[in-house]
Write a protein that holds these residues in place. Structure first.
Motif, PDB file in Angstrom:
ATOM      1  N   SER A 236       0.822  -1.208   0.000  1.00  0.00           N
ATOM      2  CA  SER A 236       0.000   0.000   0.000  1.00  0.00           C
ATOM      3  C   SER A 236       0.852   1.252   0.000  1.00  0.00           C
ATOM      4  CB  SER A 236      -0.919   0.000   1.224  1.00  0.00           C
ATOM      5  OG  SER A 236      -1.829  -1.079   1.173  1.00  0.00           O
ATOM      6  N   LYS A 237       1.961   1.234   0.717  1.00  0.00           N
ATOM      7  CA  LYS A 237       2.825   2.418   0.759  1.00  0.00           C
ATOM      8  C   LYS A 237       3.480   2.661  -0.595  1.00  0.00           C
ATOM      9  CE  LYS A 237       3.584   2.013   5.716  1.00  0.00           C
ATOM     10  NZ  LYS A 237       4.504   1.709   6.829  1.00  0.00           N
ATOM     11  N   ALA A 238       3.931   1.600  -1.218  1.00  0.00           N
ATOM     12  CA  ALA A 238       4.519   1.748  -2.548  1.00  0.00           C
ATOM     13  C   ALA A 238       3.475   2.242  -3.545  1.00  0.00           C
ATOM     14  CB  ALA A 238       5.112   0.415  -3.001  1.00  0.00           C
ATOM     15  N   PHE A 239       2.262   1.718  -3.427  1.00  0.00           N
ATOM     16  CA  PHE A 239       1.190   2.142  -4.318  1.00  0.00           C
ATOM     17  C   PHE A 239       0.883   3.631  -4.125  1.00  0.00           C
ATOM     18  CE2 PHE A 239      -3.442   2.745  -4.935  1.00  0.00           C
ATOM     19  CZ  PHE A 239      -3.496   2.523  -6.308  1.00  0.00           C
ATOM     20  N   GLY A 240       0.867   4.094  -2.880  1.00  0.00           N
ATOM     21  CA  GLY A 240       0.623   5.513  -2.627  1.00  0.00           C
ATOM     22  C   GLY A 240       1.641   6.403  -3.310  1.00  0.00           C
ATOM     23  N   GLU A 241       2.897   5.978  -3.290  1.00  0.00           N
ATOM     24  CA  GLU A 241       3.939   6.752  -3.969  1.00  0.00           C
ATOM     25  C   GLU A 241       3.739   6.733  -5.482  1.00  0.00           C
ATOM     26  OE1 GLU A 241       6.234   8.588  -2.350  1.00  0.00           O
ATOM     27  OE2 GLU A 241       5.194   7.947  -0.517  1.00  0.00           O
ATOM     28  N   LEU A 242       3.299   5.589  -5.997  1.00  0.00           N
ATOM     29  CA  LEU A 242       3.029   5.486  -7.436  1.00  0.00           C
ATOM     30  C   LEU A 242       1.878   6.400  -7.831  1.00  0.00           C
ATOM     31  CD1 LEU A 242       3.777   3.940 -10.051  1.00  0.00           C
ATOM     32  CD2 LEU A 242       2.011   2.274  -9.430  1.00  0.00           C
ATOM     33  N   VAL A 243       0.841   6.453  -6.995  1.00  0.00           N
ATOM     34  CA  VAL A 243      -0.297   7.328  -7.269  1.00  0.00           C
ATOM     35  C   VAL A 243       0.162   8.780  -7.351  1.00  0.00           C
ATOM     36  CG1 VAL A 243      -2.436   8.265  -6.298  1.00  0.00           C
ATOM     37  CG2 VAL A 243      -2.049   5.793  -6.304  1.00  0.00           C
TER      38      VAL A 243
ATOM     39  N   ALA B 205       9.345  -0.676  -9.802  1.00  0.00           N
ATOM     40  CA  ALA B 205       9.628  -0.835 -11.228  1.00  0.00           C
ATOM     41  C   ALA B 205      10.687  -1.911 -11.458  1.00  0.00           C
ATOM     42  CB  ALA B 205      10.081   0.492 -11.821  1.00  0.00           C
ATOM     43  N   ASN B 206      11.689  -1.952 -10.594  1.00  0.00           N
ATOM     44  CA  ASN B 206      12.749  -2.940 -10.745  1.00  0.00           C
ATOM     45  C   ASN B 206      12.266  -4.352 -10.423  1.00  0.00           C
ATOM     46  OD1 ASN B 206      15.578  -3.342 -11.388  1.00  0.00           O
ATOM     47  ND2 ASN B 206      15.842  -3.934  -9.243  1.00  0.00           N
ATOM     48  N   ASP B 207      11.281  -4.450  -9.515  1.00  0.00           N
ATOM     49  CA  ASP B 207      10.780  -5.756  -9.078  1.00  0.00           C
ATOM     50  C   ASP B 207       9.892  -6.407 -10.141  1.00  0.00           C
ATOM     51  OD1 ASP B 207      10.598  -7.829  -7.324  1.00  0.00           O
ATOM     52  OD2 ASP B 207       9.217  -6.859  -5.944  1.00  0.00           O
ATOM     53  N   GLY B 208       8.923  -5.641 -10.644  1.00  0.00           N
ATOM     54  CA  GLY B 208       8.128  -6.118 -11.765  1.00  0.00           C
ATOM     55  C   GLY B 208       7.011  -7.097 -11.456  1.00  0.00           C
ATOM     56  N   VAL B 209       6.590  -7.218 -10.176  1.00  0.00           N
ATOM     57  CA  VAL B 209       5.541  -8.184  -9.845  1.00  0.00           C
ATOM     58  C   VAL B 209       4.282  -7.548  -9.259  1.00  0.00           C
ATOM     59  CG1 VAL B 209       7.110 -10.114  -9.477  1.00  0.00           C
ATOM     60  CG2 VAL B 209       6.539  -8.613  -7.553  1.00  0.00           C
ATOM     61  N   ALA B 210       4.267  -6.235  -9.091  1.00  0.00           N
ATOM     62  CA  ALA B 210       3.183  -5.601  -8.341  1.00  0.00           C
ATOM     63  C   ALA B 210       1.828  -5.708  -9.019  1.00  0.00           C
ATOM     64  CB  ALA B 210       3.514  -4.131  -8.078  1.00  0.00           C
ATOM     65  N   GLN B 211       1.767  -5.549 -10.327  1.00  0.00           N
ATOM     66  CA  GLN B 211       0.509  -5.555 -11.068  1.00  0.00           C
ATOM     67  C   GLN B 211      -0.434  -4.434 -10.614  1.00  0.00           C
ATOM     68  OE1 GLN B 211       0.238  -8.116 -13.680  1.00  0.00           O
ATOM     69  NE2 GLN B 211       2.386  -7.991 -13.070  1.00  0.00           N
ATOM     70  N   PHE B 212       0.141  -3.293 -10.218  1.00  0.00           N
ATOM     71  CA  PHE B 212      -0.667  -2.122  -9.877  1.00  0.00           C
ATOM     72  C   PHE B 212      -1.029  -1.373 -11.164  1.00  0.00           C
ATOM     73  CE2 PHE B 212       1.875  -1.703  -5.646  1.00  0.00           C
ATOM     74  CZ  PHE B 212       1.193  -2.777  -5.133  1.00  0.00           C
ATOM     75  N   HIS B 213      -2.146  -0.661 -11.111  1.00  0.00           N
ATOM     76  CA  HIS B 213      -2.542   0.168 -12.249  1.00  0.00           C
ATOM     77  C   HIS B 213      -3.270   1.388 -11.719  1.00  0.00           C
ATOM     78  CE1 HIS B 213      -3.997   1.558 -16.092  1.00  0.00           C
ATOM     79  NE2 HIS B 213      -5.240   1.513 -15.647  1.00  0.00           N
ATOM     80  N   VAL B 214      -2.701   2.563 -11.911  1.00  0.00           N
ATOM     81  CA  VAL B 214      -3.297   3.805 -11.434  1.00  0.00           C
ATOM     82  C   VAL B 214      -4.209   4.363 -12.516  1.00  0.00           C
ATOM     83  CG1 VAL B 214      -2.865   6.145 -10.606  1.00  0.00           C
ATOM     84  CG2 VAL B 214      -1.328   4.276  -9.946  1.00  0.00           C
ATOM     85  N   VAL B 215      -5.481   4.548 -12.190  1.00  0.00           N
ATOM     86  CA  VAL B 215      -6.473   5.028 -13.149  1.00  0.00           C
ATOM     87  C   VAL B 215      -6.414   6.550 -13.227  1.00  0.00           C
ATOM     88  CG1 VAL B 215      -8.937   5.157 -13.689  1.00  0.00           C
ATOM     89  CG2 VAL B 215      -7.973   3.050 -12.715  1.00  0.00           C
ATOM     90  N   ARG B 216      -6.322   7.052 -14.418  1.00  0.00           N
ATOM     91  CA  ARG B 216      -6.357   8.508 -14.640  1.00  0.00           C
ATOM     92  C   ARG B 216      -7.807   8.961 -14.788  1.00  0.00           C
ATOM     93  NH1 ARG B 216      -1.060  10.068 -16.120  1.00  0.00           N
ATOM     94  NH2 ARG B 216       0.245   8.305 -16.799  1.00  0.00           N
ATOM     95  N   ASP B 217      -8.048  10.208 -14.511  1.00  0.00           N
ATOM     96  CA  ASP B 217      -9.404  10.746 -14.622  1.00  0.00           C
ATOM     97  C   ASP B 217      -9.559  11.424 -15.982  1.00  0.00           C
ATOM     98  OD1 ASP B 217     -11.913  11.692 -14.292  1.00  0.00           O
ATOM     99  OD2 ASP B 217     -11.508  12.907 -12.515  1.00  0.00           O
TER     100      ASP B 217
END
Length: 536
Positions: free
Chosen positions: A119-126, A520-532
């Motif tokens: 969740s913390k990594a995702f927050g930074e990605l957002v 980005a280096n890990d490559g396993v997260a499968q996160f996707h940030v939706v744009r508005d």
């Protein structure tokens, strides 16, 4: 390959196979069976912290389906065989040991520190993708001091807010933000400042309101109370002001914003018949989560839905949903909070549904074969009541509570021990009298009696009902500490409480900023940030 069947303690799987499950959306649970302290120093991205001594307590809720592939690892401490045996005893049929342990995984994937990392990594990605608006602490202070038309919303749990907060802050946990925003800021001209202790809940809370397209200006306090403290600004303590629940008219207004954003993200809404159909698919893991405020949950809830306040669920998903690749159905009574939490879980890579708040939950929802829940038999030959403990001569009491709970109060004379290292450290206990294990409620103590009895020749018992039973019969507690093991069971978070070390706080903020590159280096997260890209 991970296969079904009765587990053999020698069966293993590779780090590459675990990562393949993650990247292909297949169900798997990766368990770090060390204490939380070592776990927080280094672990794979989606690893859960389930100390071997707490398997019986923690695992059934985190992994509620018996046939889920489970992989356990340590860092060479020798816990994994014991953990696999205890997991299998709960009824799980697909348990494997990670080849090479943590070091083996580190040869093929990124190793992360801290807790709740996804969740913390995702927050930074957002923030990186959506340019989440924020202000530096001194700019926020100037705004507060110079402009009366500003509200400051603290998105942490109420207990964290009560410990310390910035001036003019009011408690409004992250999952409640959109639901209560128009009660907190009825005028579109009001500036809204959102914050937490560090970054994640500030960023995701702010972005939630931005995503919902409310008319107010919304900004995050950059780096939260850590940033405020590092800038030499003063925090308040002991505050209790909370944003109230909205009226129905205000909730209806919030709901229109939530529906628009959730539909854009693609969150599916299900009714009772669809929920039952999902639950009937016993080859998939399904979590049922009530995202309302805990006080509302306490007033009444469906017994098969666990309390998972929306903001905390997004901030610490791994504390509720242990199987990567699983499904979840979120529930509320307003059509706002479940939708907003679901928009984040979907972007975090989960298959998530929202139950239609206008429909009625089924009285009974079918569930697959579940793991054995921990229980303590009153007829156990090793259990003793508080009155019996008082009469024991030359007894040594060993407390398996988490160390903060032990520090707050324990049976007089009790030593604190690390659960995973109990068998090792019991051998250093002096004396010949019985050893009595305890913990807050007796469950962890009872679960570890067998391992303790194998480790020493002395008689080993446990306190039925634990420390709670001891105090229930008006027996005293003490706070003097005695460490049988090094207290590494709890990671000291540099963003909680007061009096944190400055270097630790600075290092934590720097680490958060570096998470996007590590993802980005890990490559396993499968996160996707939706744009508005909705049309205005």
């Amino acid at each position: 390959m991970l296969t079904h069947g009765q587990p053999n303690m020698t069966k293993t799987t590779t780090p590459q196979e675990v990562r393949r499950h993650w990247t292909n959306g297949l169900e798997i649970a990766l368990l770090d069976v060390r204490e939380e302290g070592p776990y927080a120093e280094a672990h794979p991205l989606f690893a859960l912290t389930v100390p071997v001594s707490e398997v019986e307590r923690k695992l059934p809720a985190l992994v509620p389906r018996l046939s889920v592939p489970i992989v356990v690892y340590d860092n060479g401490e020798g816990y994994v065989e014991r953990a696999a045996r205890r997991i299998a005893a709960l009824g799980y049929g697909n348990v494997r040991i990670l080849e090479g342990g943590l070091a083996g995984y580190a040869s093929v994937g990124e190793i992360y520190r801290d807790v709740n990392v996804p969740s913390k990594a995702f927050g930074e990605l957002v923030e990186a993708i959506r340019a989440t608006p924020s202000l530096a602490p001194r700019d926020v202070k100037q705004l507060i001091d110079s402009n009366s038309d500003v509200v400051v919303l603290d998105t942490r749990r109420f207990e964290e807010y009560n410990t310390m907060s910035i001036p003019r802050g009011r408690s409004c946990p992250g999952g409640e933000l959109l639901y209560r925003i128009f009660a907190a800021a009825p005028s579109p001209d009001t500036t809204v400042v959102v914050h937490c202790a560090g970054r994640t809940r500030s960023l995701l809370g702010t972005q939630s309101l931005v995503n919902a397209s409310i008319p107010n200006r919304v900004v995050a306090l950059r780096d939260g109370t850590i940033g405020w403290t590092l800038d030499g600004l003063q925090l308040d303590t002991g505050k209790t002001e909370q944003v109230p629940l909205p009226s129905e008219d205000v909730a209806r207004r919030a709901r229109s914003y939530a529906v628009s954003w959730a539909e854009h993200v693609g969150v599916p809404v299900v009714r009772a018949d669809q929920l039952l159909a999902l639950a009937a698919q016993h080859d998939r893991t399904l979590y049922l989560l009530d995202v309302r405020d805990p006080s509302e949950y306490a007033q009444g809830h469906h017994t098969q839905f666990a309390s998972a306040p929306g903001g905390q669920l997004v901030q610490a998903t791994d504390e509720w949903i242990g199987v990567r690749g699983a499904r979840a159905v979120l529930y509320d009574t307003d059509g706002v909070r479940a939708r907003m939490a679901a928009t984040w879980l979907l972007q975090l890579g989960w298959e998530v549904y929202v139950f239609d708040y206008e429909d009625t939950l089924p009285e009974s929802i079918p569930r697959p074969d579940a793991p054995s829940r921990p229980s303590v038999s009153s007829s156990s030959p090793y259990g003793i009541a508080p009155a019996d403990l008082r009469e024991l001569e030359n007894a040594t009491v060993i407390d398996l509570a988490r160390s903060p709970a032990y520090r707050k109060g324990h049976v007089p004379g009790a030593w604190h021990a690390s659960g995973p290292e109990l068998a090792r450290d019991l051998k250093t206990v002096k004396g010949e009298g019985p050893i009595v294990l305890t913990c807050p409620d007796g469950l962890v103590a009872a679960a570890n009696v067998d391992d303790a009895r194998k480790a020493v020749s002395r008689r080993v018992l446990y306190l039925e009902g634990g420390t709670a039973a001891w105090t229930a019969v008006n027996q005293p507690l003490e706070t003097e500490v005695r460490w049988l093991s090094k207290p590494v069971d709890v990671y000291k978070r540099p963003y909680e409480g007061t009096g944190n070390d400055r270097e630790a706080m600075e290092a934590y903020i720097q680490w958060e900023h570096e998470l996007v590159a590590q993802l980005a280096n890990d490559g396993v997260a499968q996160f996707h940030v939706v744009r508005d890209n909705r049309k205005a």
